[in-house]
Scaffold this active site. Sequence first.
Site, PDB file in Angstrom:
ATOM      1  N   GLU A 113      37.744  42.828  40.485  1.00 16.28           N
ATOM      2  CA  GLU A 113      38.577  44.000  40.785  1.00 16.28           C
ATOM      3  C   GLU A 113      38.057  44.623  42.075  1.00 16.28           C
ATOM      4  O   GLU A 113      36.953  44.287  42.534  1.00 16.28           O
ATOM      5  CB  GLU A 113      38.504  45.007  39.639  1.00 16.28           C
ATOM      6  CG  GLU A 113      39.036  44.432  38.340  1.00 16.28           C
ATOM      7  CD  GLU A 113      39.090  45.450  37.209  1.00 16.28           C
ATOM      8  OE1 GLU A 113      38.723  46.626  37.417  1.00 16.28           O
ATOM      9  OE2 GLU A 113      39.492  45.038  36.109  1.00 16.28           O
ATOM     10  N   THR A 152      42.208  33.077  42.287  1.00 14.59           N
ATOM     11  CA  THR A 152      42.594  31.704  42.642  1.00 14.59           C
ATOM     12  C   THR A 152      43.688  31.220  41.690  1.00 14.59           C
ATOM     13  O   THR A 152      43.572  31.396  40.475  1.00 14.59           O
ATOM     14  CB  THR A 152      41.368  30.764  42.559  1.00 14.59           C
ATOM     15  OG1 THR A 152      40.369  31.266  43.450  1.00 14.59           O
ATOM     16  CG2 THR A 152      41.729  29.336  42.945  1.00 14.59           C
ATOM     17  N   ARG A 158      30.572  27.024  38.025  1.00 15.09           N
ATOM     18  CA  ARG A 158      29.656  26.746  39.156  1.00 15.09           C
ATOM     19  C   ARG A 158      29.433  25.246  39.334  1.00 15.09           C
ATOM     20  O   ARG A 158      29.183  24.784  40.448  1.00 15.09           O
ATOM     21  CB  ARG A 158      28.335  27.500  38.952  1.00 15.09           C
ATOM     22  CG  ARG A 158      28.522  28.965  39.253  1.00 15.09           C
ATOM     23  CD  ARG A 158      27.429  29.879  38.783  1.00 15.09           C
ATOM     24  NE  ARG A 158      27.902  31.258  38.946  1.00 15.09           N
ATOM     25  CZ  ARG A 158      27.363  32.323  38.379  1.00 15.09           C
ATOM     26  NH1 ARG A 158      26.313  32.193  37.603  1.00 15.09           N
ATOM     27  NH2 ARG A 158      27.875  33.514  38.590  1.00 15.09           N
ATOM     28  N   GLY A 198      31.984  16.996  68.932  1.00 16.34           N
ATOM     29  CA  GLY A 198      31.999  17.731  70.201  1.00 16.34           C
ATOM     30  C   GLY A 198      33.221  18.641  70.266  1.00 16.34           C
ATOM     31  O   GLY A 198      33.610  19.247  69.262  1.00 16.34           O
ATOM     32  N   GLY A 199      33.868  18.694  71.434  1.00 21.93           N
ATOM     33  CA  GLY A 199      35.028  19.586  71.636  1.00 21.93           C
ATOM     34  C   GLY A 199      36.175  19.270  70.686  1.00 21.93           C
ATOM     35  O   GLY A 199      36.881  20.160  70.218  1.00 21.93           O
ATOM     36  N   GLU A 210      32.705  32.602  42.551  1.00 21.97           N
ATOM     37  CA  GLU A 210      31.990  32.301  41.293  1.00 21.97           C
ATOM     38  C   GLU A 210      30.498  32.661  41.418  1.00 21.97           C
ATOM     39  O   GLU A 210      29.622  31.963  40.904  1.00 21.97           O
ATOM     40  CB  GLU A 210      32.233  30.854  40.882  1.00 21.97           C
ATOM     41  CG  GLU A 210      33.738  30.636  40.723  1.00 21.97           C
ATOM     42  CD  GLU A 210      34.122  29.449  39.888  1.00 21.97           C
ATOM     43  OE1 GLU A 210      33.342  29.076  39.009  1.00 21.97           O
ATOM     44  OE2 GLU A 210      35.226  28.944  40.099  1.00 21.97           O
ATOM     45  N   GLY A 264      33.019  43.337  41.863  1.00 21.44           N
ATOM     46  CA  GLY A 264      32.864  41.986  42.412  1.00 21.44           C
ATOM     47  C   GLY A 264      31.624  41.367  41.800  1.00 21.44           C
ATOM     48  O   GLY A 264      31.644  40.911  40.652  1.00 21.44           O
ATOM     49  N   SER A 324      25.773  33.308  46.904  1.00 20.76           N
ATOM     50  CA  SER A 324      24.461  32.627  46.915  1.00 20.76           C
ATOM     51  C   SER A 324      23.350  33.594  46.508  1.00 20.76           C
ATOM     52  O   SER A 324      22.354  33.181  45.894  1.00 20.76           O
ATOM     53  CB  SER A 324      24.187  32.031  48.301  1.00 20.76           C
ATOM     54  OG  SER A 324      25.099  30.982  48.530  1.00 20.76           O
ATOM     55  N   GLU A 325      23.533  34.868  46.839  1.00 19.38           N
ATOM     56  CA  GLU A 325      22.529  35.867  46.420  1.00 19.38           C
ATOM     57  C   GLU A 325      22.494  35.935  44.889  1.00 19.38           C
ATOM     58  O   GLU A 325      21.416  36.010  44.279  1.00 19.38           O
ATOM     59  CB  GLU A 325      22.862  37.253  47.001  1.00 19.38           C
ATOM     60  CG  GLU A 325      22.674  37.380  48.513  1.00 19.38           C
ATOM     61  CD  GLU A 325      23.789  36.724  49.331  1.00 19.38           C
ATOM     62  OE1 GLU A 325      24.860  36.418  48.761  1.00 19.38           O
ATOM     63  OE2 GLU A 325      23.594  36.510  50.535  1.00 19.38           O
TER      64      GLU A 325
HETATM   65  C1  LIG Z   1      39.049  32.886  48.058  1.00 19.58           C
HETATM   66  C2  LIG Z   1      38.497  33.602  46.874  1.00 19.58           C
HETATM   67  C3  LIG Z   1      38.829  33.182  45.592  1.00 19.58           C
HETATM   68  C4  LIG Z   1      38.343  33.863  44.480  1.00 19.58           C
HETATM   69  N1  LIG Z   1      38.752  33.486  43.216  1.00 19.58           N
HETATM   70  C5  LIG Z   1      38.471  34.302  42.158  1.00 19.58           C
HETATM   71  C6  LIG Z   1      39.056  34.053  40.866  1.00 19.58           C
HETATM   72  O1  LIG Z   1      39.765  33.063  40.658  1.00 19.58           O
HETATM   73  N2  LIG Z   1      38.830  34.952  39.870  1.00 19.58           N
HETATM   74  C7  LIG Z   1      38.048  36.050  40.059  1.00 19.58           C
HETATM   75  O2  LIG Z   1      37.900  36.828  39.123  1.00 19.58           O
HETATM   76  N3  LIG Z   1      37.442  36.300  41.257  1.00 19.58           N
HETATM   77  C8  LIG Z   1      37.653  35.459  42.309  1.00 19.58           C
HETATM   78  N4  LIG Z   1      37.089  35.707  43.543  1.00 19.58           N
HETATM   79  C9  LIG Z   1      36.165  36.812  43.683  1.00 19.58           C
HETATM   80  C10 LIG Z   1      34.740  36.376  44.000  1.00 19.58           C
HETATM   81  O3  LIG Z   1      34.132  35.819  42.861  1.00 19.58           O
HETATM   82  C11 LIG Z   1      34.007  37.609  44.561  1.00 19.58           C
HETATM   83  O4  LIG Z   1      34.552  37.829  45.864  1.00 19.58           O
HETATM   84  C12 LIG Z   1      32.514  37.401  44.624  1.00 19.58           C
HETATM   85  O5  LIG Z   1      31.961  37.333  43.329  1.00 19.58           O
HETATM   86  C13 LIG Z   1      31.814  38.526  45.402  1.00 19.58           C
HETATM   87  O6  LIG Z   1      32.279  39.788  45.038  1.00 19.58           O
HETATM   88  P1  LIG Z   1      32.735  40.816  46.182  1.00 19.58           P
HETATM   89  O7  LIG Z   1      33.686  40.101  47.058  1.00 19.58           O
HETATM   90  O8  LIG Z   1      33.208  42.065  45.565  1.00 19.58           O
HETATM   91  O9  LIG Z   1      31.423  41.091  47.027  1.00 19.58           O
HETATM   92  P2  LIG Z   1      30.326  42.225  46.739  1.00 19.58           P
HETATM   93  O10 LIG Z   1      29.946  42.208  45.296  1.00 19.58           O
HETATM   94  O11 LIG Z   1      30.810  43.492  47.326  1.00 19.58           O
HETATM   95  O12 LIG Z   1      29.099  41.680  47.581  1.00 19.58           O
HETATM   96  C14 LIG Z   1      28.963  41.899  48.972  1.00 19.58           C
HETATM   97  C15 LIG Z   1      27.611  41.329  49.401  1.00 19.58           C
HETATM   98  O13 LIG Z   1      26.551  42.029  48.717  1.00 19.58           O
HETATM   99  C16 LIG Z   1      25.744  41.101  48.006  1.00 19.58           C
HETATM  100  N5  LIG Z   1      25.285  41.728  46.768  1.00 19.58           N
HETATM  101  C17 LIG Z   1      26.017  42.419  45.852  1.00 19.58           C
HETATM  102  N6  LIG Z   1      25.246  42.825  44.854  1.00 19.58           N
HETATM  103  C18 LIG Z   1      23.996  42.372  45.114  1.00 19.58           C
HETATM  104  C19 LIG Z   1      22.735  42.465  44.435  1.00 19.58           C
HETATM  105  N7  LIG Z   1      22.591  43.088  43.248  1.00 19.58           N
HETATM  106  N8  LIG Z   1      21.652  41.864  44.999  1.00 19.58           N
HETATM  107  C20 LIG Z   1      21.773  41.219  46.178  1.00 19.58           C
HETATM  108  N9  LIG Z   1      22.917  41.104  46.866  1.00 19.58           N
HETATM  109  C21 LIG Z   1      24.025  41.668  46.326  1.00 19.58           C
HETATM  110  C22 LIG Z   1      26.648  39.897  47.750  1.00 19.58           C
HETATM  111  O14 LIG Z   1      25.911  38.707  47.518  1.00 19.58           O
HETATM  112  C23 LIG Z   1      27.448  39.852  49.044  1.00 19.58           C
HETATM  113  O15 LIG Z   1      26.714  39.198  50.032  1.00 19.58           O
HETATM  114  C24 LIG Z   1      37.499  34.993  44.655  1.00 19.58           C
HETATM  115  C25 LIG Z   1      37.143  35.391  45.952  1.00 19.58           C
HETATM  116  C26 LIG Z   1      37.644  34.726  47.048  1.00 19.58           C
HETATM  117  C27 LIG Z   1      37.282  35.220  48.432  1.00 19.58           C
END
Ligand SMILES: Cc1cc2nc3c(=O)[nH]c(=O)nc-3n(C[C@H](O)[C@H](O)[C@H](O)COP(=O)(O)OP(=O)(O)OC[C@H]3O[C@@H](n4cnc5c(N)ncnc54)[C@H](O)[C@@H]3O)c2cc1C
Length: 381
Positions: free
Chosen positions: A127, A158, A243, A340-341, A364, A131, A367-368
Amino acid sequence: MNFELDDVQTLVRDTARRFAQEEVAPLAAEMDKTATFRMELVKQMGELGFMGVAIPEQYGGGGMDYRCYSIVVEELSAVCASTGVVVSAHSSLCCDPIYRFGTEEQKKKYLVPLASGQMLGCLGLTEPQAGTDAGAVRTTAVLDGDEWVLNGTKIFITNGGQAGVAVVIASTDRSAKHRGLSAFIVPADAPGYKVAKEEHKLGIRASSTAELVFEDCRIPKENLLGRPGEGFKIAMQTLDGGRIGIASQAVGIARGAMEQAIAYAKERQQFGQPIANFQAIQWKLADMATEIDAARLLTWRAAWMKDQGFKNYSREAAMAKLFASDVAMKATREAVQVFGGYGYIDEYPVERYYRDAKITEIYEGTSEVQRMVISRALLRD
Ligand SMILES: Cc1cc2nc3c(=O)[nH]c(=O)nc-3n(C[C@H](O)[C@H](O)[C@H](O)COP(=O)(O)OP(=O)(O)OC[C@H]3O[C@@H](n4cnc5c(N)ncnc54)[C@H](O)[C@@H]3O)c2cc1C
């Protein structure tokens, strides 16, 4: 764990590779440019058992193991990462939780058409304010007689634009925070279900990423998945399996880029000889191949653990996704360099692979988050 593929796994790999090369590859560039997925592929993949590889045949699936699922996602992603994630999100995030937590009636009604490819599925967890902090979901579900009434917004979903069914995580008890979340099976034709927006993206452009809005969306009482309050657990366990799918997608993207780079390096002449003769190019290819194999082995280990019924394989799934997504980024960057290009323009597909790779580090669980899952397991042991 056996490193060799058995007869079924070999057949699945060969079938998936042929399908990917003959049916998907010719469409990949156009689907990326137009940001549209060709839904006829879902039907074709359903006929091959690819829309429910690891779901038993009695529920419409292919009745194979999770390693086969990983192989299918890798093969598809090696030619088109969008097709890879359409299958991965559908299978891991929608079919799998219904299979694992659904009632017999729910499986017959929803899993059979999903796993046989008659319709596409998705998971609505994220939402605007929830995230990485997935427990902060604000969508609510309130029981009204024989129906649940859902209100809220899900973003970045997705397959959201084409799904016939969504597994949706909503709060049934705000005061209990993440323990008050529950999971629901929400058909797309339920009143109050709306696809509000399609996102425009850097990569995996052919796969739909949609905003779903629920406005007094009514679904039958029996569409609760699992028990009330189990939503967070269902979501987290679902993501463990997911994952493995995304790690497989990343391996496929990396391998596809490497194969393009090898072919180009043999063909492109500079200084009167193929660039493949230069050690600088050879070392890039050697590093790619080594890292791709390592990523695949980590991915297959996690798949094997899921197949063996390990209760907890969160750490191994997180390691596979973390490593494989990093490998996909590196391999695609180096593949562009080998071209390359020409690698920078869309005459060749490597620029698409480079754009597609990035998302594997984000969805999903970023990486963090994978590092958090792994380090938590290390410090707990
Ligand atoms: C193309 C696409 C498809 C997707 N498909 C789905 C789907 O099918 N269903 C669904 O429910 N969701 C889906 N998502 C959502 C996706 O899982 C989230 O975007 C993702 O989990 C990150 O959440 P966020 O974008 O709110 O980033 P944020 O949570 O705002 O994170 C921003 C940054 O802060 C870092 N961060 C946040 N909290 C911490 C912490 N505690 N410690 C260290 N670093 C932190 C994150 O790693 C990131 O680098 C999709 C997203 C995209 C872009």
